[in-house]
Design an enzyme around this catalytic site. Structure first.
Site, PDB file in Angstrom:
ATOM      1  N   THR A  45     -13.229  -4.986   6.900  1.00  0.00           N
ATOM      2  CA  THR A  45     -12.708  -4.727   8.527  1.00  0.00           C
ATOM      3  C   THR A  45     -12.747  -3.566   8.897  1.00  0.00           C
ATOM      4  O   THR A  45     -12.066  -3.587  10.925  1.00  0.00           O
ATOM      5  CB  THR A  45     -11.052  -5.313   8.694  1.00  0.00           C
ATOM      6  OG1 THR A  45     -10.603  -5.055   7.641  1.00  0.00           O
ATOM      7  CG2 THR A  45     -11.506  -7.073   8.521  1.00  0.00           C
ATOM      8  N   ASP A  79     -19.368  -4.517 -10.121  1.00  0.00           N
ATOM      9  CA  ASP A  79     -19.957  -3.879 -10.748  1.00  0.00           C
ATOM     10  C   ASP A  79     -21.187  -3.815 -11.750  1.00  0.00           C
ATOM     11  O   ASP A  79     -21.363  -5.393 -11.326  1.00  0.00           O
ATOM     12  CB  ASP A  79     -19.275  -3.040 -11.660  1.00  0.00           C
ATOM     13  CG  ASP A  79     -19.422  -2.283 -12.821  1.00  0.00           C
ATOM     14  OD1 ASP A  79     -19.987  -1.805 -13.739  1.00  0.00           O
ATOM     15  OD2 ASP A  79     -18.493  -1.248 -12.613  1.00  0.00           O
ATOM     16  N   ILE A  80     -21.681  -3.541 -12.507  1.00  0.00           N
ATOM     17  CA  ILE A  80     -22.199  -5.155 -13.111  1.00  0.00           C
ATOM     18  C   ILE A  80     -21.708  -6.654 -13.810  1.00  0.00           C
ATOM     19  O   ILE A  80     -20.524  -6.312 -14.286  1.00  0.00           O
ATOM     20  CB  ILE A  80     -23.630  -4.526 -14.205  1.00  0.00           C
ATOM     21  CG1 ILE A  80     -21.842  -4.459 -16.037  1.00  0.00           C
ATOM     22  CG2 ILE A  80     -24.191  -3.079 -14.209  1.00  0.00           C
ATOM     23  CD1 ILE A  80     -23.182  -3.505 -16.826  1.00  0.00           C
ATOM     24  N   GLN A 114      -8.291   0.812  11.453  1.00  0.00           N
ATOM     25  CA  GLN A 114      -9.172  -0.997  11.522  1.00  0.00           C
ATOM     26  C   GLN A 114      -9.988  -0.763  13.207  1.00  0.00           C
ATOM     27  O   GLN A 114      -9.382  -0.437  13.782  1.00  0.00           O
ATOM     28  CB  GLN A 114      -8.387  -2.439  11.515  1.00  0.00           C
ATOM     29  CG  GLN A 114      -6.967  -2.386  10.068  1.00  0.00           C
ATOM     30  CD  GLN A 114      -7.611  -2.605   9.118  1.00  0.00           C
ATOM     31  OE1 GLN A 114      -9.609  -3.024   8.604  1.00  0.00           O
ATOM     32  NE2 GLN A 114      -7.111  -2.544   7.534  1.00  0.00           N
ATOM     33  N   ASN A 171     -21.376  -8.413 -16.402  1.00  0.00           N
ATOM     34  CA  ASN A 171     -20.571  -8.132 -17.568  1.00  0.00           C
ATOM     35  C   ASN A 171     -19.182  -7.698 -17.431  1.00  0.00           C
ATOM     36  O   ASN A 171     -18.230  -7.960 -18.473  1.00  0.00           O
ATOM     37  CB  ASN A 171     -21.141  -7.405 -18.611  1.00  0.00           C
ATOM     38  CG  ASN A 171     -20.211  -8.017 -20.327  1.00  0.00           C
ATOM     39  OD1 ASN A 171     -20.210  -8.893 -20.627  1.00  0.00           O
ATOM     40  ND2 ASN A 171     -19.693  -6.551 -20.604  1.00  0.00           N
ATOM     41  N   ASP A 228       0.957  -1.215   0.093  1.00  0.00           N
ATOM     42  CA  ASP A 228      -0.086   0.028   0.348  1.00  0.00           C
ATOM     43  C   ASP A 228       0.583   1.540   0.302  1.00  0.00           C
ATOM     44  O   ASP A 228       1.127   2.049   0.848  1.00  0.00           O
ATOM     45  CB  ASP A 228      -1.330   0.058   0.965  1.00  0.00           C
ATOM     46  CG  ASP A 228      -2.092  -1.069   1.001  1.00  0.00           C
ATOM     47  OD1 ASP A 228      -2.337  -1.639   0.309  1.00  0.00           O
ATOM     48  OD2 ASP A 228      -2.240  -1.393   2.349  1.00  0.00           O
ATOM     49  N   LYS A 278       0.724  -8.199  -1.802  1.00  0.00           N
ATOM     50  CA  LYS A 278      -1.461  -7.335  -2.250  1.00  0.00           C
ATOM     51  C   LYS A 278      -0.802  -6.248  -3.141  1.00  0.00           C
ATOM     52  O   LYS A 278      -0.047  -5.421  -3.144  1.00  0.00           O
ATOM     53  CB  LYS A 278      -1.781  -7.549  -1.256  1.00  0.00           C
ATOM     54  CG  LYS A 278      -3.177  -6.995  -1.990  1.00  0.00           C
ATOM     55  CD  LYS A 278      -3.769  -6.557  -0.189  1.00  0.00           C
ATOM     56  CE  LYS A 278      -3.658  -5.329   0.711  1.00  0.00           C
ATOM     57  NZ  LYS A 278      -4.271  -4.025  -0.159  1.00  0.00           N
ATOM     58  N   ASP A 294      -5.383  -6.971  -5.639  1.00  0.00           N
ATOM     59  CA  ASP A 294      -6.646  -6.639  -4.208  1.00  0.00           C
ATOM     60  C   ASP A 294      -8.053  -5.521  -4.821  1.00  0.00           C
ATOM     61  O   ASP A 294      -7.489  -4.350  -4.965  1.00  0.00           O
ATOM     62  CB  ASP A 294      -6.282  -6.185  -2.992  1.00  0.00           C
ATOM     63  CG  ASP A 294      -7.311  -6.165  -1.911  1.00  0.00           C
ATOM     64  OD1 ASP A 294      -8.517  -6.188  -2.273  1.00  0.00           O
ATOM     65  OD2 ASP A 294      -7.572  -5.285  -1.441  1.00  0.00           O
ATOM     66  N   LEU A 295      -9.081  -5.479  -6.012  1.00  0.00           N
ATOM     67  CA  LEU A 295      -8.855  -4.661  -6.413  1.00  0.00           C
ATOM     68  C   LEU A 295     -10.723  -4.531  -6.059  1.00  0.00           C
ATOM     69  O   LEU A 295     -11.538  -3.505  -6.432  1.00  0.00           O
ATOM     70  CB  LEU A 295      -9.577  -4.730  -8.157  1.00  0.00           C
ATOM     71  CG  LEU A 295      -7.838  -4.635  -8.606  1.00  0.00           C
ATOM     72  CD1 LEU A 295      -8.042  -4.473 -10.335  1.00  0.00           C
ATOM     73  CD2 LEU A 295      -7.194  -3.612  -8.399  1.00  0.00           C
ATOM     74  N   LYS A 296     -11.417  -5.534  -5.481  1.00  0.00           N
ATOM     75  CA  LYS A 296     -12.335  -5.453  -5.362  1.00  0.00           C
ATOM     76  C   LYS A 296     -13.786  -4.999  -5.898  1.00  0.00           C
ATOM     77  O   LYS A 296     -14.535  -4.161  -5.559  1.00  0.00           O
ATOM     78  CB  LYS A 296     -12.409  -4.268  -4.003  1.00  0.00           C
ATOM     79  CG  LYS A 296     -11.475  -4.370  -2.404  1.00  0.00           C
ATOM     80  CD  LYS A 296     -12.184  -3.379  -1.305  1.00  0.00           C
ATOM     81  CE  LYS A 296     -11.398  -3.854  -0.307  1.00  0.00           C
ATOM     82  NZ  LYS A 296      -9.536  -3.508  -0.576  1.00  0.00           N
ATOM     83  N   GLY A 349      -0.084  -5.250   6.431  1.00  0.00           N
ATOM     84  CA  GLY A 349       0.300  -4.172   5.272  1.00  0.00           C
ATOM     85  C   GLY A 349       1.549  -2.918   7.005  1.00  0.00           C
ATOM     86  O   GLY A 349       2.942  -3.366   6.846  1.00  0.00           O
ATOM     87  N   ARG A 350       0.831  -2.133   7.413  1.00  0.00           N
ATOM     88  CA  ARG A 350       1.646  -1.023   7.968  1.00  0.00           C
ATOM     89  C   ARG A 350       2.378  -1.580   8.780  1.00  0.00           C
ATOM     90  O   ARG A 350       3.772  -1.365   9.332  1.00  0.00           O
ATOM     91  CB  ARG A 350       0.830  -0.287   8.732  1.00  0.00           C
ATOM     92  CG  ARG A 350       0.216   0.764   8.000  1.00  0.00           C
ATOM     93  CD  ARG A 350      -0.819   1.357   8.599  1.00  0.00           C
ATOM     94  NE  ARG A 350      -2.204   0.862   8.132  1.00  0.00           N
ATOM     95  CZ  ARG A 350      -3.500   1.412   8.232  1.00  0.00           C
ATOM     96  NH1 ARG A 350      -3.362   2.860   8.657  1.00  0.00           N
ATOM     97  NH2 ARG A 350      -4.680   0.742   8.089  1.00  0.00           N
TER      98      ARG A 350
END
Length: 232
Positions: A115, A63-64, A187, A66, A9, A31, A58-60, A207-208
């Site tokens: 989280t 959307d629709i 978090q 398709n 990150d 990640k 990690d794009l989460k 991460g941190r």
């Protein structure tokens, strides 16, 4: 034994390269999230592969159906190991994503409840009285499993129930990992590496606690030792 994924990150590729150098050979799974991917894109993912690293993208996606299916196919072409989508996208989106990933080697993870959210924050999102977060994670996880998605991202507090409900072949990835004595930051539902490993997580995302440590390589070594001791 649970594996550790280091969250890159950071603002860009140069910062990520510097961090990889400070972590050293102990770090083999990274990640790439929204910030780094937006700045450095697929080229940096391929650079990580050339360095012998595995990648969790990690794009989460949310959307629709398709659009998400097309993005899943694009991620599979990058040969990443793991990719996140949002469980809140609904059954049709989840199914489309699972169909797009089928046979590619890419494993999909659905984010249940971030989280960073507790019950009060979640009640604002859903517009109804504060739900029990664990129950909400369990409900969403059932929908995810029914759609054929490979696993979920959830906190260590929810991991044991997910594991009991869905067995060992269903992936459980746990963020919000904070070694004892470290700042929890933004978090809310956190756990130590040992707690998450004992809860049944397959992967712990750090991460941190590692990336902002004075000696990131030493911090990672300490985490790996804690996870190994929890597996005994």
């Amino acid at each position: 034994m649970a594996e550790v994924i280091i969250a890159l990150d950071v603002p860009g590729a140069d910062e990520a390269r510097a961090l990889l150098g400070r972590i050293g050979d102990l770090g083999d799974f990274y990640k790439v999230g929204l910030e780094l991917y937006t700045r450095a894109g697929p080229d940096f993912v391929q650079e990580l592969h050339r360095a012998g690293k595995r990648v969790f993208l990690d794009l989460k996606l949310h959307d629709i159906p398709n659009t998400v299916a097309s993005a899943v196919r694009a991620a599979a072409d990058l040969d990443v190991d793991l990719l996140t989508i949002h469980a809140a996208g609904g059954p049709a989106m989840l199914q489309a994503a699972a169909d797009a990933a089928s046979g590619t080697g890419l494993r999909l993870l659905a984010v249940t409840v971030l989280t960073s959210l507790d019950a009060d924050a979640l009640s604002e999102v859903w517009g109804r009285p504060a739900p029990d977060v664990s129950a909400e994670v369990r409900r969403l996880t059932g929908m995810v499993r029914d759609a054929g998605v490979d696993g979920v991202v959830c906190s260590a507090g929810e991991a044991p129930r997910v594991r009991t409900d869905h067995g060992r072949d269903f992936l459980v990835v746990t963020p919000g990992i904070r070694p004892t004595g470290t700042d929890v930051g933004d978090q809310r539902r956190v756990a130590t590496p040992a707690e998450a490993a004992r809860a049944g997580a397959d992967y712990l995302v750090l991460g941190r606690a590692v990336t902002r440590a004075e000696k990131p390589g030493a911090a990672l070594a300490s985490v790996l030792a804690e996870v190994a001791a929890a597996a005994v």
